[in-house]
Design an enzyme around this catalytic site. Structure first.
Site, mmCIF file in Angstrom:
data_model
loop_
_atom_site.group_PDB
_atom_site.id
_atom_site.type_symbol
_atom_site.label_atom_id
_atom_site.label_comp_id
_atom_site.label_asym_id
_atom_site.label_seq_id
_atom_site.Cartn_x
_atom_site.Cartn_y
_atom_site.Cartn_z
ATOM 1 N N ALA A 120 42.346 32.072 38.517
ATOM 2 C CA ALA A 120 42.080 32.538 39.801
ATOM 3 C C ALA A 120 40.997 33.692 40.046
ATOM 4 O O ALA A 120 40.921 34.520 39.135
ATOM 5 C CB ALA A 120 43.250 32.763 40.906
ATOM 6 N N ASP A 121 40.201 33.481 41.051
ATOM 7 C CA ASP A 121 39.314 34.799 41.077
ATOM 8 C C ASP A 121 39.184 34.830 42.740
ATOM 9 O O ASP A 121 39.122 34.054 43.466
ATOM 10 C CB ASP A 121 37.869 34.787 40.602
ATOM 11 C CG ASP A 121 37.141 35.857 40.770
ATOM 12 O OD1 ASP A 121 37.814 36.887 40.370
ATOM 13 O OD2 ASP A 121 36.183 35.998 41.040
ATOM 14 N N THR A 122 39.198 36.005 43.362
ATOM 15 C CA THR A 122 38.844 36.284 44.554
ATOM 16 C C THR A 122 38.065 37.503 44.696
ATOM 17 O O THR A 122 38.041 38.465 44.183
ATOM 18 C CB THR A 122 40.433 36.947 45.111
ATOM 19 O OG1 THR A 122 41.257 35.891 44.927
ATOM 20 C CG2 THR A 122 40.066 37.303 46.846
#
Length: 189
Positions: A69-71
């Site tokens: 995941a990346d935000t």
């Protein structure tokens, strides 16, 4: 077996809320935006690269599924990653002050035979912040290691005037989208 390709304590805690057992993988993926790369594509690519790097580490484990995941915080075409230092954090917060921005959170699930992904976009409006408010928040140290130099789940939540979208997505792992992906892989019911 499910693995989380992240050392983020927030992602670990959020994934644990779904009641699944999972392993942790420490992956080192450069978070460098390519020239001309749209912000949403960048976030998705980094999340996929994290999942792929994690899968390489457990490829000998049949049935391994890796979540990456990346935000990122996005204002216009600018991507606000993690601040380099206190001055960088203060600059980011001043730029976000009194404005709405997008928080783009992308999740990838990969296994030896398949992959799937989802992206969640939330809109956050920050109240106008004066220099004293910015300095006080930066002094807490909470801004470090966070995209956009803030943690919505911490003290900065008091400065969020409006949120449209996913609270957990802004934290770093959108649970609705993540649960849907996990159900698609038969890992959650």
């Amino acid at each position: 077996m499910l693995y989380l390709a992240s050392q983020s304590p927030r992602r670990r805690d959020l994934l644990a809320q779904l009641g699944l057992d999972f392993g942790l993988l420490d992956v080192d993926v450069p978070e460098q935006r390519l020239p001309g790369e749209p912000p949403d594509d960048y976030v998705s690519r980094v999340a996929r690269e994290k999942a792929g790097a994690g899968l390489l580490a457990v490829v000998a484990n049949p049935g391994a599924v890796v979540l990456g995941a990346d935000t990122e915080v996005v204002l216009g075409d600018r991507v606000f990653g993690k601040p380099a230092d206190a001055d960088d954090a203060a600059r980011m917060l001043r730029d976000l002050s009194g404005r709405s921005h997008r928080v783009v959170s992308s999740v990838w699930l990969v296994s030896a035979g398949r992959e799937a992904h989802a992206t969640c976009v939330s809109e956050v409006r920050v109240e106008p912040l004066d220099d004293a408010m910015v300095a006080a928040y930066v002094a807490t140290g909470e801004c470090f290691g966070k995209a956009g130099a803030y943690a919505i789940q911490g003290r900065f939540g008091a400065h969020v005037a409006h949120l449209a979208g996913s609270y957990t997505g802004v934290m770093g792992l959108p649970l609705h989208e993540t649960a849907r992906l996990l159900r698609g892989f038969g890992l959650l019911h």
